[in-house]
Design a protein around this motif. Structure first.
Motif, PDB file in Angstrom:
ATOM      1  N   TYR A  55     -22.725  -4.055 -42.262  1.00  0.00           N
ATOM      2  CA  TYR A  55     -22.892  -5.056 -41.205  1.00  0.00           C
ATOM      3  C   TYR A  55     -21.778  -6.097 -41.271  1.00  0.00           C
ATOM      4  CZ  TYR A  55     -24.401  -9.178 -38.761  1.00  0.00           C
ATOM      5  OH  TYR A  55     -24.414 -10.279 -37.942  1.00  0.00           O
ATOM      6  N   GLN A  56     -21.531  -6.640 -42.443  1.00  0.00           N
ATOM      7  CA  GLN A  56     -20.540  -7.706 -42.607  1.00  0.00           C
ATOM      8  C   GLN A  56     -19.125  -7.237 -42.305  1.00  0.00           C
ATOM      9  OE1 GLN A  56     -21.281  -8.932 -46.622  1.00  0.00           O
ATOM     10  NE2 GLN A  56     -23.036 -10.195 -46.052  1.00  0.00           N
ATOM     11  N   LYS A  57     -18.800  -6.013 -42.647  1.00  0.00           N
ATOM     12  CA  LYS A  57     -17.442  -5.504 -42.473  1.00  0.00           C
ATOM     13  C   LYS A  57     -17.193  -4.837 -41.123  1.00  0.00           C
ATOM     14  CE  LYS A  57     -15.690  -6.655 -46.392  1.00  0.00           C
ATOM     15  NZ  LYS A  57     -14.606  -7.618 -46.445  1.00  0.00           N
ATOM     16  N   VAL A  58     -18.230  -4.311 -40.503  1.00  0.00           N
ATOM     17  CA  VAL A  58     -18.033  -3.518 -39.285  1.00  0.00           C
ATOM     18  C   VAL A  58     -18.669  -4.162 -38.049  1.00  0.00           C
ATOM     19  CG1 VAL A  58     -18.409  -1.266 -38.199  1.00  0.00           C
ATOM     20  CG2 VAL A  58     -17.897  -1.403 -40.648  1.00  0.00           C
ATOM     21  N   ILE A  59     -19.932  -4.472 -38.118  1.00  0.00           N
ATOM     22  CA  ILE A  59     -20.650  -4.915 -36.916  1.00  0.00           C
ATOM     23  C   ILE A  59     -20.432  -6.393 -36.626  1.00  0.00           C
ATOM     24  CG2 ILE A  59     -22.922  -5.098 -35.835  1.00  0.00           C
ATOM     25  CD1 ILE A  59     -23.645  -2.616 -37.688  1.00  0.00           C
ATOM     26  N   GLU A  60     -20.588  -7.226 -37.618  1.00  0.00           N
ATOM     27  CA  GLU A  60     -20.445  -8.670 -37.402  1.00  0.00           C
ATOM     28  C   GLU A  60     -19.096  -9.062 -36.794  1.00  0.00           C
ATOM     29  OE1 GLU A  60     -21.749 -12.616 -39.783  1.00  0.00           O
ATOM     30  OE2 GLU A  60     -20.455 -11.229 -40.902  1.00  0.00           O
ATOM     31  N   PRO A  61     -17.979  -8.515 -37.277  1.00  0.00           N
ATOM     32  CA  PRO A  61     -16.688  -8.895 -36.676  1.00  0.00           C
ATOM     33  C   PRO A  61     -16.588  -8.566 -35.180  1.00  0.00           C
ATOM     34  CG  PRO A  61     -16.331  -7.766 -38.756  1.00  0.00           C
ATOM     35  CD  PRO A  61     -17.788  -7.645 -38.438  1.00  0.00           C
ATOM     36  N   LEU A  62     -17.345  -7.598 -34.714  1.00  0.00           N
ATOM     37  CA  LEU A  62     -17.304  -7.237 -33.304  1.00  0.00           C
ATOM     38  C   LEU A  62     -17.963  -8.291 -32.417  1.00  0.00           C
ATOM     39  CD1 LEU A  62     -18.029  -3.418 -33.638  1.00  0.00           C
ATOM     40  CD2 LEU A  62     -15.823  -4.537 -33.257  1.00  0.00           C
ATOM     41  N   PHE A  63     -18.713  -9.199 -33.028  1.00  0.00           N
ATOM     42  CA  PHE A  63     -19.336 -10.300 -32.296  1.00  0.00           C
ATOM     43  C   PHE A  63     -18.486 -11.567 -32.357  1.00  0.00           C
ATOM     44  CE2 PHE A  63     -22.857  -7.455 -32.669  1.00  0.00           C
ATOM     45  CZ  PHE A  63     -23.573  -7.663 -31.500  1.00  0.00           C
ATOM     46  N   PHE A  64     -17.413 -11.520 -33.103  1.00  0.00           N
ATOM     47  CA  PHE A  64     -16.503 -12.658 -33.221  1.00  0.00           C
ATOM     48  C   PHE A  64     -15.094 -12.207 -32.878  1.00  0.00           C
ATOM     49  CE2 PHE A  64     -20.107 -13.691 -35.877  1.00  0.00           C
ATOM     50  CZ  PHE A  64     -20.404 -14.970 -35.460  1.00  0.00           C
ATOM     51  N   ARG A  65     -14.917 -11.804 -31.631  1.00  0.00           N
ATOM     52  CA  ARG A  65     -13.619 -11.333 -31.161  1.00  0.00           C
ATOM     53  C   ARG A  65     -12.769 -12.527 -30.760  1.00  0.00           C
ATOM     54  NH1 ARG A  65     -12.664  -5.790 -29.813  1.00  0.00           N
ATOM     55  NH2 ARG A  65     -10.637  -6.684 -29.341  1.00  0.00           N
ATOM     56  N   GLU A  66     -11.521 -12.477 -31.130  1.00  0.00           N
ATOM     57  CA  GLU A  66     -10.600 -13.552 -30.790  1.00  0.00           C
ATOM     58  C   GLU A  66     -10.193 -13.442 -29.327  1.00  0.00           C
ATOM     59  OE1 GLU A  66      -6.276 -15.142 -32.244  1.00  0.00           O
ATOM     60  OE2 GLU A  66      -7.595 -14.257 -33.741  1.00  0.00           O
ATOM     61  N   CYS A  67     -10.151 -14.579 -28.668  1.00  0.00           N
ATOM     62  CA  CYS A  67      -9.693 -14.636 -27.280  1.00  0.00           C
ATOM     63  C   CYS A  67      -8.198 -14.349 -27.257  1.00  0.00           C
ATOM     64  CB  CYS A  67      -9.979 -16.020 -26.688  1.00  0.00           C
ATOM     65  SG  CYS A  67      -9.348 -16.218 -25.012  1.00  0.00           S
ATOM     66  N   GLU A  68      -7.781 -13.464 -26.365  1.00  0.00           N
ATOM     67  CA  GLU A  68      -6.358 -13.111 -26.257  1.00  0.00           C
ATOM     68  C   GLU A  68      -5.592 -14.094 -25.380  1.00  0.00           C
ATOM     69  OE1 GLU A  68      -6.264  -9.028 -25.025  1.00  0.00           O
ATOM     70  OE2 GLU A  68      -6.979  -8.336 -26.974  1.00  0.00           O
ATOM     71  N   GLY A  69      -6.304 -14.916 -24.625  1.00  0.00           N
ATOM     72  CA  GLY A  69      -5.654 -15.910 -23.792  1.00  0.00           C
ATOM     73  C   GLY A  69      -5.372 -15.408 -22.395  1.00  0.00           C
ATOM     74  N   PRO A  70      -4.993 -16.327 -21.512  1.00  0.00           N
ATOM     75  CA  PRO A  70      -4.794 -15.962 -20.108  1.00  0.00           C
ATOM     76  C   PRO A  70      -3.626 -15.010 -19.865  1.00  0.00           C
ATOM     77  CG  PRO A  70      -4.120 -18.225 -20.487  1.00  0.00           C
ATOM     78  CD  PRO A  70      -4.767 -17.748 -21.750  1.00  0.00           C
ATOM     79  N   VAL A  71      -2.633 -15.007 -20.740  1.00  0.00           N
ATOM     80  CA  VAL A  71      -1.504 -14.083 -20.567  1.00  0.00           C
ATOM     81  C   VAL A  71      -1.463 -13.032 -21.666  1.00  0.00           C
ATOM     82  CG1 VAL A  71      -0.092 -15.702 -19.258  1.00  0.00           C
ATOM     83  CG2 VAL A  71       0.116 -15.646 -21.739  1.00  0.00           C
ATOM     84  N   GLY A  72      -2.516 -12.945 -22.447  1.00  0.00           N
ATOM     85  CA  GLY A  72      -2.599 -11.943 -23.503  1.00  0.00           C
ATOM     86  C   GLY A  72      -1.958 -12.402 -24.793  1.00  0.00           C
ATOM     87  N   LEU A  73      -1.738 -11.474 -25.692  1.00  0.00           N
ATOM     88  CA  LEU A  73      -1.127 -11.782 -26.980  1.00  0.00           C
ATOM     89  C   LEU A  73       0.377 -11.934 -26.806  1.00  0.00           C
ATOM     90  CD1 LEU A  73      -3.119  -9.310 -29.240  1.00  0.00           C
ATOM     91  CD2 LEU A  73      -3.558 -11.739 -28.869  1.00  0.00           C
ATOM     92  N   MET A  74       0.917 -12.922 -27.512  1.00  0.00           N
ATOM     93  CA  MET A  74       2.352 -13.199 -27.400  1.00  0.00           C
ATOM     94  C   MET A  74       2.971 -13.247 -28.791  1.00  0.00           C
ATOM     95  SD  MET A  74       2.046 -16.206 -24.552  1.00  0.00           S
ATOM     96  CE  MET A  74       3.787 -16.503 -24.564  1.00  0.00           C
ATOM     97  N   PRO A  75       4.233 -12.850 -28.929  1.00  0.00           N
ATOM     98  CA  PRO A  75       4.874 -12.885 -30.252  1.00  0.00           C
ATOM     99  C   PRO A  75       5.195 -14.331 -30.661  1.00  0.00           C
ATOM    100  CG  PRO A  75       6.412 -12.113 -28.593  1.00  0.00           C
ATOM    101  CD  PRO A  75       5.097 -12.277 -27.910  1.00  0.00           C
ATOM    102  N   ASP A  76       4.974 -14.628 -31.954  1.00  0.00           N
ATOM    103  CA  ASP A  76       5.367 -15.940 -32.470  1.00  0.00           C
ATOM    104  C   ASP A  76       6.768 -15.840 -33.074  1.00  0.00           C
ATOM    105  OD1 ASP A  76       5.063 -14.698 -34.938  1.00  0.00           O
ATOM    106  OD2 ASP A  76       3.334 -15.882 -35.551  1.00  0.00           O
ATOM    107  N   ASP A  77       7.208 -16.870 -33.780  1.00  0.00           N
ATOM    108  CA  ASP A  77       8.561 -16.901 -34.344  1.00  0.00           C
ATOM    109  C   ASP A  77       8.808 -15.808 -35.372  1.00  0.00           C
ATOM    110  OD1 ASP A  77       9.103 -19.059 -32.757  1.00  0.00           O
ATOM    111  OD2 ASP A  77       8.679 -20.543 -34.314  1.00  0.00           O
ATOM    112  N   GLU A  78       7.730 -15.349 -36.041  1.00  0.00           N
ATOM    113  CA  GLU A  78       7.881 -14.295 -37.055  1.00  0.00           C
ATOM    114  C   GLU A  78       7.654 -12.895 -36.496  1.00  0.00           C
ATOM    115  OE1 GLU A  78       5.220 -16.711 -38.670  1.00  0.00           O
ATOM    116  OE2 GLU A  78       6.941 -18.011 -38.969  1.00  0.00           O
ATOM    117  N   GLY A  79       7.394 -12.802 -35.185  1.00  0.00           N
ATOM    118  CA  GLY A  79       7.181 -11.490 -34.577  1.00  0.00           C
ATOM    119  C   GLY A  79       5.736 -11.033 -34.616  1.00  0.00           C
TER     120      GLY A  79
END
Length: 117
Positions: A55-79
């Protein structure tokens, strides 16, 4: 735990299977544990021993998904790819099922921002 989200994840097994494989756990066992949780209306006390680990490793993380933002994921300075969300880190419970259904992982605020553009 939102039972509608859990039911969607069970019916569309891929998210559970992929997360289990990433954690070197047996995907079918994780699916069985998700079904146990669903049958017990999300009651975590219905899980025993190693089931809690799944549960802790598989199911629970699926309920805490990170928001990708209005334009999606973007690269930072480190790529590394980071969220373009400026509102919250995680998708709110009200938007989670819709995010899975549409495969568009945004919080309510980012959904609103996207629609306004």
């Amino acid at each position: 735990m939102d039972l509608d989200v859990l039911k969607f994840l069970i019916d569309n097994e891929e998210q559970i299977k992929e997360t289990a494989e990433k954690n070197n756990l047996e995907p079918e066992v994780s699916l069985v544990i998700a079904r146990i949780l669903y049958d017990n209306k999300g009651d975590l006390s219905s899980l025993k021993g190693k089931q809690n680990y799944h549960y802790q490793k598989v199911i629970e993380p699926l309920f805490f998904r990170e928001c990708e933002g209005p334009v999606g994921l973007m690269p930072d300075d480190e790529g590394n790819f980071v969220s373009s969300c400026v509102h919250t880190k995680y998708i709110d419970e009200e938007s989670l099922l819709l995010s899975y259904e549409e495969e568009d992982f945004k919080c309510q605020n980012c959904r609103y921002d996207t629609q306004k553009w």
